[in-house]
Design a protein around this motif. Structure first.
Motif, PDB file in Angstrom:
ATOM      1  N   GLY A  68       0.740  -1.243   0.089  1.00  0.00           N
ATOM      2  CA  GLY A  68      -0.189   0.016   0.125  1.00  0.00           C
ATOM      3  C   GLY A  68       1.016   1.298   0.161  1.00  0.00           C
ATOM      4  N   LEU A  69       1.983   1.223   0.752  1.00  0.00           N
ATOM      5  CA  LEU A  69       2.949   2.329   0.698  1.00  0.00           C
ATOM      6  C   LEU A  69       3.525   2.712  -0.431  1.00  0.00           C
ATOM      7  CD1 LEU A  69       4.151   4.502   2.789  1.00  0.00           C
ATOM      8  CD2 LEU A  69       5.882   2.910   3.364  1.00  0.00           C
ATOM      9  N   ALA A  70       3.875   1.524  -1.338  1.00  0.00           N
ATOM     10  CA  ALA A  70       4.310   1.512  -2.590  1.00  0.00           C
ATOM     11  C   ALA A  70       3.363   2.145  -3.607  1.00  0.00           C
ATOM     12  CB  ALA A  70       4.689   0.112  -3.323  1.00  0.00           C
ATOM     13  N   ALA A  90      -5.934   0.546   0.376  1.00  0.00           N
ATOM     14  CA  ALA A  90      -5.376  -0.438  -0.626  1.00  0.00           C
ATOM     15  C   ALA A  90      -6.174  -1.791  -0.272  1.00  0.00           C
ATOM     16  CB  ALA A  90      -4.018  -0.592  -0.249  1.00  0.00           C
ATOM     17  N   PRO A  91      -6.402  -2.585  -1.580  1.00  0.00           N
ATOM     18  CA  PRO A  91      -7.044  -3.975  -1.542  1.00  0.00           C
ATOM     19  C   PRO A  91      -6.119  -4.812  -0.728  1.00  0.00           C
ATOM     20  CG  PRO A  91      -6.065  -3.375  -3.450  1.00  0.00           C
ATOM     21  CD  PRO A  91      -5.996  -2.178  -2.920  1.00  0.00           C
ATOM     22  N   ARG A 174       7.370  -3.985  -6.259  1.00  0.00           N
ATOM     23  CA  ARG A 174       6.060  -3.480  -5.486  1.00  0.00           C
ATOM     24  C   ARG A 174       5.483  -2.122  -6.323  1.00  0.00           C
ATOM     25  NH1 ARG A 174       7.270  -0.400  -0.016  1.00  0.00           N
ATOM     26  NH2 ARG A 174       9.484   0.155  -0.491  1.00  0.00           N
ATOM     27  N   PHE A 175       6.674  -1.317  -6.488  1.00  0.00           N
ATOM     28  CA  PHE A 175       6.370  -0.129  -7.308  1.00  0.00           C
ATOM     29  C   PHE A 175       5.633  -0.356  -8.587  1.00  0.00           C
ATOM     30  CE2 PHE A 175       9.951   0.980  -4.505  1.00  0.00           C
ATOM     31  CZ  PHE A 175       9.158   1.831  -3.425  1.00  0.00           C
ATOM     32  N   ALA A 176       6.299  -1.338  -9.432  1.00  0.00           N
ATOM     33  CA  ALA A 176       5.801  -1.687 -10.847  1.00  0.00           C
ATOM     34  C   ALA A 176       4.346  -2.381 -10.766  1.00  0.00           C
ATOM     35  CB  ALA A 176       6.808  -2.853 -11.384  1.00  0.00           C
ATOM     36  N   ALA A 261      10.621   4.659  -6.686  1.00  0.00           N
ATOM     37  CA  ALA A 261       9.407   4.751  -7.091  1.00  0.00           C
ATOM     38  C   ALA A 261       9.286   5.760  -8.448  1.00  0.00           C
ATOM     39  CB  ALA A 261       8.324   5.326  -6.028  1.00  0.00           C
ATOM     40  N   ALA A 262      10.130   6.742  -8.206  1.00  0.00           N
ATOM     41  CA  ALA A 262      10.320   7.594  -9.304  1.00  0.00           C
ATOM     42  C   ALA A 262      10.696   6.988 -10.522  1.00  0.00           C
ATOM     43  CB  ALA A 262      10.870   8.830  -8.950  1.00  0.00           C
ATOM     44  N   TRP A 263      11.878   6.188 -10.451  1.00  0.00           N
ATOM     45  CA  TRP A 263      12.633   5.576 -11.580  1.00  0.00           C
ATOM     46  C   TRP A 263      11.475   4.500 -12.155  1.00  0.00           C
ATOM     47  CZ3 TRP A 263      13.657   0.748 -13.502  1.00  0.00           C
ATOM     48  CH2 TRP A 263      14.602   0.775 -14.631  1.00  0.00           C
ATOM     49  N   VAL A 264      10.617   3.620 -11.500  1.00  0.00           N
ATOM     50  CA  VAL A 264       9.786   2.798 -12.022  1.00  0.00           C
ATOM     51  C   VAL A 264       8.658   3.408 -12.686  1.00  0.00           C
ATOM     52  CG1 VAL A 264       8.195   1.084 -11.322  1.00  0.00           C
ATOM     53  CG2 VAL A 264      10.403   0.932 -10.361  1.00  0.00           C
TER      54      VAL A 264
END
Length: 270
Positions: A68-70, A90-91, A174-176, A261-264
């Motif tokens: 959820g944080l991602a 988040a689910p 997780r970000f993807a 996260a920004a890169w993904v």
């Protein structure tokens, strides 16, 4: 997206919503502490088995929270405003499934370190025989415990190298998943981004190294003399390390994750 652009976008999201990330980090630490609380039962022999409750609690509480944080960080690096309350939206089932998949992969990567740790724990015979490991280390140092420890510690740390590689390899998963994209064919870039993002932890690591460097000679002297009385005051050292973590580590953890996260998200939009 370049690493420099990921740093710039991650820094922007961290700087403009710092209160949100501090709240999220503290919440994650509290949940992690709750899941690991059963480990305290290991100190009492009659209820020692209940300490294993920390495993399902960690899986059921911490893994979905990280997913959820991602998702929250992915939205932030895209310029959206976020609040810690949105973590609850988040689910749960989907987040738990993704977290368990990554955890199983990391378990395989960490199997050498886990096996070495279990073996070392089996050699230790309790608080009344604290030097049993020292005698074992002495066999590696030609009968000298200090030399054996100096040889054994690097070997033990090397068993964690596969786990570090696994953490880097799966760091963007997780970000993807939150961004609805795949990292297939882009793992090399993600590995490089993960490695570069560790620079955010450098201030904490430098201060921690300076704090611990002062007690290393005392520990070596205590091992050589086989005297517990010569050991340094670990309580005071722990307090200084705790202060170091509060000031330098807590703010750096969300910044490091936001860079990844920004890169993904940048790669997903490309």
């Amino acid at each position: 997206m370049t690493i420099r652009q990921a740093f710039r976008r991650g820094w922007q999201a961290w700087r403009t919503q710092g209160t949100c990330w501090l709240s999220c980090t503290l919440s994650a630490l509290c949940v992690t502490g709750m899941s690991l609380a059963p480990l305290l039962l290991a100190a009492a022999a009659p209820v020692r088995g209940w300490a294993l409750l920390c495993v399902p609690l960690f899986l059921l509480l911490v893994l979905p929270l990280r997913q959820g944080l991602a998702a929250l960080m992915g939205r932030a690096v895209r310029g959206e405003r976020t609040t810690p309350v949105e973590l609850l939206a988040a689910p749960y089932g989907t987040s738990l499934g993704r977290g368990l998949k990554t955890a199983l992969c990391l378990l395989l990567w960490g199997s050498p370190a886990l096996a070495a740790t279990i073996w070392l724990a089996a050699q230790y015979k309790g608080a009344q025989d604290v030097f049993s490991l020292m005698r074992l280390a002495g066999t590696l140092g030609g009968g000298v415990a200090v030399d054996g420890m100096l040889a054994a510690v690097p070997l033990y740390l090397l068993t964690f190298l596969p786990l570090l590689v696994g953490l880097a390899f799966h760091s963007g998963s997780r970000f993807a998943a939150a961004a609805g994209c795949s990292l297939r064919g882009r793992r090399g870039g993600m590995l490089l981004c993960w490695l570069c993002s560790q620079v955010t932890l450098l201030p904490f690591a430098v201060v921690a190294a300076l704090l611990t460097a002062g007690v290393v000679p005392q520990i070596a002297a205590a091992i050589a003399a086989r005297s517990l009385a010569m050991l340094p005051d670990f309580g005071r050292l722990g307090l200084w390390l705790l202060a170091d973590a509060a000031v330098l580590l807590l703010p750096a953890l969300p910044l490091r994750a936001l860079i990844q996260a920004a890169w993904v998200c940048g790669e997903a939009a490309a």
